[in-house]
Design a protein around this motif. Structure first.
Motif, PDB file in Angstrom:
ATOM      1  N   TRP A 205      35.062  43.480  36.610  1.00 21.73           N
ATOM      2  CA  TRP A 205      36.485  43.762  36.606  1.00 21.73           C
ATOM      3  C   TRP A 205      36.789  44.865  37.618  1.00 21.73           C
ATOM      4  O   TRP A 205      35.980  45.762  37.836  1.00 21.73           O
ATOM      5  N   THR A 206      37.961  44.825  38.197  1.00 26.69           N
ATOM      6  CA  THR A 206      38.443  45.896  39.051  1.00 26.69           C
ATOM      7  C   THR A 206      39.767  46.374  38.467  1.00 26.69           C
ATOM      8  O   THR A 206      40.769  45.663  38.541  1.00 26.69           O
ATOM      9  N   ALA A 207      39.747  47.547  37.864  1.00 30.63           N
ATOM     10  CA  ALA A 207      40.914  48.023  37.125  1.00 30.63           C
ATOM     11  C   ALA A 207      41.422  49.329  37.698  1.00 30.63           C
ATOM     12  O   ALA A 207      40.654  50.157  38.207  1.00 30.63           O
ATOM     13  N   SER A 208      42.733  49.509  37.643  1.00 31.30           N
ATOM     14  CA  SER A 208      43.389  50.763  37.980  1.00 31.30           C
ATOM     15  C   SER A 208      44.392  51.068  36.875  1.00 31.30           C
ATOM     16  O   SER A 208      44.510  50.322  35.905  1.00 31.30           O
ATOM     17  N   THR A 209      45.120  52.157  37.024  1.00 28.33           N
ATOM     18  CA  THR A 209      46.121  52.489  36.016  1.00 28.33           C
ATOM     19  C   THR A 209      47.291  51.518  36.025  1.00 28.33           C
ATOM     20  O   THR A 209      48.052  51.445  35.064  1.00 28.33           O
ATOM     21  N   GLN A 210      47.433  50.747  37.108  1.00 30.59           N
ATOM     22  CA  GLN A 210      48.574  49.850  37.241  1.00 30.59           C
ATOM     23  C   GLN A 210      48.230  48.374  37.113  1.00 30.59           C
ATOM     24  O   GLN A 210      49.075  47.582  36.689  1.00 30.59           O
ATOM     25  N   SER A 211      47.035  47.984  37.498  1.00 32.55           N
ATOM     26  CA  SER A 211      46.724  46.552  37.533  1.00 32.55           C
ATOM     27  C   SER A 211      45.282  46.279  37.132  1.00 32.55           C
ATOM     28  O   SER A 211      44.441  47.179  37.133  1.00 32.55           O
ATOM     29  N   LEU A 212      45.046  45.024  36.802  1.00 34.88           N
ATOM     30  CA  LEU A 212      43.710  44.544  36.485  1.00 34.88           C
ATOM     31  C   LEU A 212      43.370  43.408  37.436  1.00 34.88           C
ATOM     32  O   LEU A 212      44.166  42.484  37.631  1.00 34.88           O
ATOM     33  N   GLY A 213      42.195  43.477  38.042  1.00 38.79           N
ATOM     34  CA  GLY A 213      41.725  42.419  38.922  1.00 38.79           C
ATOM     35  C   GLY A 213      40.291  42.059  38.591  1.00 38.79           C
ATOM     36  O   GLY A 213      39.713  42.549  37.621  1.00 38.79           O
ATOM     37  N   VAL A 214      39.716  41.193  39.402  1.00 42.07           N
ATOM     38  CA  VAL A 214      38.342  40.770  39.182  1.00 42.07           C
ATOM     39  C   VAL A 214      37.677  40.514  40.530  1.00 42.07           C
ATOM     40  O   VAL A 214      38.343  40.095  41.493  1.00 42.07           O
ATOM     41  N   ARG A 215      36.392  40.818  40.609  1.00 37.56           N
ATOM     42  CA  ARG A 215      35.606  40.516  41.801  1.00 37.56           C
ATOM     43  C   ARG A 215      34.490  39.567  41.383  1.00 37.56           C
ATOM     44  O   ARG A 215      33.626  39.923  40.572  1.00 37.56           O
ATOM     45  N   LEU A 216      34.524  38.354  41.928  1.00 39.76           N
ATOM     46  CA  LEU A 216      33.545  37.312  41.607  1.00 39.76           C
ATOM     47  C   LEU A 216      32.604  37.169  42.796  1.00 39.76           C
ATOM     48  O   LEU A 216      33.020  36.770  43.878  1.00 39.76           O
ATOM     49  N   VAL A 217      31.331  37.508  42.571  1.00 36.98           N
ATOM     50  CA  VAL A 217      30.334  37.490  43.643  1.00 36.98           C
ATOM     51  C   VAL A 217      29.262  36.464  43.293  1.00 36.98           C
ATOM     52  O   VAL A 217      28.446  36.692  42.400  1.00 36.98           O
ATOM     53  N   PRO A 218      29.246  35.303  43.971  1.00 39.95           N
ATOM     54  CA  PRO A 218      28.216  34.297  43.688  1.00 39.95           C
ATOM     55  C   PRO A 218      26.826  34.802  44.052  1.00 39.95           C
ATOM     56  O   PRO A 218      26.665  35.719  44.872  1.00 39.95           O
ATOM     57  N   SER A 219      25.816  34.211  43.454  1.00 42.40           N
ATOM     58  CA  SER A 219      24.439  34.504  43.829  1.00 42.40           C
ATOM     59  C   SER A 219      24.219  34.112  45.284  1.00 42.40           C
ATOM     60  O   SER A 219      24.954  33.264  45.818  1.00 42.40           O
ATOM     61  N   PRO A 220      23.225  34.712  45.975  1.00 43.40           N
ATOM     62  CA  PRO A 220      23.001  34.409  47.398  1.00 43.40           C
ATOM     63  C   PRO A 220      22.908  32.909  47.663  1.00 43.40           C
ATOM     64  O   PRO A 220      22.235  32.175  46.936  1.00 43.40           O
ATOM     65  N   GLY A 221      23.618  32.472  48.706  1.00 41.34           N
ATOM     66  CA  GLY A 221      23.587  31.071  49.098  1.00 41.34           C
ATOM     67  C   GLY A 221      24.593  30.190  48.395  1.00 41.34           C
ATOM     68  O   GLY A 221      24.687  28.998  48.688  1.00 41.34           O
ATOM     69  N   ARG A 222      25.379  30.764  47.482  1.00 40.49           N
ATOM     70  CA  ARG A 222      26.329  29.958  46.716  1.00 40.49           C
ATOM     71  C   ARG A 222      27.770  30.086  47.211  1.00 40.49           C
ATOM     72  O   ARG A 222      28.674  29.511  46.625  1.00 40.49           O
ATOM     73  N   ALA A 224      31.005  32.613  49.348  1.00 40.97           N
ATOM     74  CA  ALA A 224      31.533  33.948  49.625  1.00 40.97           C
ATOM     75  C   ALA A 224      32.135  34.561  48.365  1.00 40.97           C
ATOM     76  O   ALA A 224      32.627  33.848  47.486  1.00 40.97           O
ATOM     77  N   PRO A 225      32.128  35.887  48.254  1.00 41.28           N
ATOM     78  CA  PRO A 225      32.761  36.546  47.098  1.00 41.28           C
ATOM     79  C   PRO A 225      34.276  36.426  47.158  1.00 41.28           C
ATOM     80  O   PRO A 225      34.857  36.180  48.221  1.00 41.28           O
ATOM     81  N   TRP A 226      34.903  36.619  46.006  1.00 39.68           N
ATOM     82  CA  TRP A 226      36.357  36.552  45.910  1.00 39.68           C
ATOM     83  C   TRP A 226      36.855  37.690  45.039  1.00 39.68           C
ATOM     84  O   TRP A 226      36.308  37.948  43.968  1.00 39.68           O
ATOM     85  N   SER A 227      37.880  38.383  45.499  1.00 38.09           N
ATOM     86  CA  SER A 227      38.524  39.436  44.719  1.00 38.09           C
ATOM     87  C   SER A 227      39.994  39.102  44.594  1.00 38.09           C
ATOM     88  O   SER A 227      40.624  38.647  45.569  1.00 38.09           O
ATOM     89  N   GLY A 228      40.564  39.318  43.414  1.00 40.18           N
ATOM     90  CA  GLY A 228      41.958  38.967  43.238  1.00 40.18           C
ATOM     91  C   GLY A 228      42.620  39.704  42.099  1.00 40.18           C
ATOM     92  O   GLY A 228      41.963  40.266  41.221  1.00 40.18           O
ATOM     93  N   PHE A 229      43.939  39.674  42.120  1.00 43.46           N
ATOM     94  CA  PHE A 229      44.782  40.290  41.094  1.00 43.46           C
ATOM     95  C   PHE A 229      44.884  39.352  39.886  1.00 43.46           C
ATOM     96  O   PHE A 229      45.021  38.136  40.044  1.00 43.46           O
ATOM     97  N   LEU A 230      44.830  39.938  38.675  1.00 50.02           N
ATOM     98  CA  LEU A 230      44.982  39.147  37.458  1.00 50.02           C
ATOM     99  C   LEU A 230      46.278  39.461  36.725  1.00 50.02           C
ATOM    100  O   LEU A 230      47.004  38.559  36.333  1.00 50.02           O
ATOM    101  N   ALA A 231      46.565  40.745  36.509  1.00 53.18           N
ATOM    102  CA  ALA A 231      47.772  41.118  35.753  1.00 53.18           C
ATOM    103  C   ALA A 231      48.058  42.592  35.959  1.00 53.18           C
ATOM    104  O   ALA A 231      47.166  43.379  36.266  1.00 53.18           O
ATOM    105  N   TRP A 232      49.331  42.956  35.735  1.00 54.56           N
ATOM    106  CA  TRP A 232      49.705  44.362  35.723  1.00 54.56           C
ATOM    107  C   TRP A 232      49.268  44.995  34.418  1.00 54.56           C
ATOM    108  O   TRP A 232      49.322  44.350  33.365  1.00 54.56           O
ATOM    109  N   GLN A 233      48.863  46.247  34.459  1.00 60.44           N
ATOM    110  CA  GLN A 233      48.472  46.964  33.252  1.00 60.44           C
ATOM    111  C   GLN A 233      49.542  47.924  32.766  1.00 60.44           C
ATOM    112  O   GLN A 233      49.312  48.707  31.857  1.00 60.44           O
TER     113      GLN A 233
END
Length: 236
Positions: A205-222, A224-233
């Protein structure tokens, strides 16, 4: 009787050896090609699993969080998001304090289940209170709730307010990013995987006082990673 000469026998032996060597070469080439095809297929399958996991994780998390209010309906911590997982909404067209029940026209993802569901009742002035769902069944009463569905009667653990207008059905659950997958846990049950197990330990999870996001990192060779916004906190 005519017997082959030593020269003829020697020529036959050479031809047999050459044929054997050619056959072994063809077999080796075939096995090598098959191995490369299997490796390519495994790589494509692995990347496809990572793409499916990304799409499921992104869609499910955003869909669940958008139905709730942060700090009241869901809260994020270091390794999970605990929430009221809303499964549907009923428009209330009547309540009975003697039987502690409400009549609703309901629309949702699934039917009410008293073994795991609770009900968030909302009154006309916006007051919200949680009740346990004791039972649910059909009713013959006329119920013009505005939802194109047959009316039903929900029994609660105590009488509802007389001015209740909305009944939101939910179950308690939590989403976890663990064991290389997105997992959902309802109540005291185990963490059930919702995606293939494709993510590395860098996922989180990637969280701040204002929002919640997520960073999805596949295993090597699978992929590219992806980071994105999920919801306001920020609570309402």
């Amino acid at each position: 009787m005519v017997t082959p000469s030593s020269r003829e026998l020697g020529a036959t032996m050479v031809e047999a050896i050459v044929a054997l060597l050619v056959g072994l070469l063809v077999l080796q080439l075939g096995l090598s090609t098959l191995a490369r095809l299997r490796s390519a297929q495994a790589t494509l399958s692995s990347r496809a699993d990572a793409l499916v996991a990304l799409r499921i994780g992104r869609h499910v998390l955003r869909q669940e969080l958008r139905h709730g209010v942060p700090a009241r309906d869901w809260i994020a911590d270091a390794d999970s998001v605990s929430l009221r997982a809303f499964r549907g909404t009923g428009l209330v067209c009547g309540s009975d304090s003697l039987t502690a029940s409400v009549e609703v026209t309901y629309a949702g993802q699934r039917a009410p289940d008293p073994t795991k569901d609770s009900v968030l009742l909302v009154t006309a002035d916006g007051l919200q209170t949680v009740y346990a769902l004791v039972g649910a069944g059909a009713t013959t009463s006329a119920c013009a709730g505005g939802v194109p569905a047959p009316p039903s009667r929900w029994r609660l653990d105590r009488p509802a307010p007389p001015d209740v207008v909305v009944a939101r059905l939910f179950e308690r659950g939590a989403y976890h990013l663990s064991g290389a997958a997105l997992r959902y846990r309802r109540g005291a049950s185990g963490r059930q995987p919702l995606t293939p197990e494709v993510w590395s330990a860098l996922t989180g999870w990637t969280a701040s006082t204002q929002s919640l996001g997520v960073r999805l990192v596949p295993s090597p060779g699978r992929g590219a990673p992806w980071s994105g916004f999920l919801a306001w906190q920020l609570p309402e």
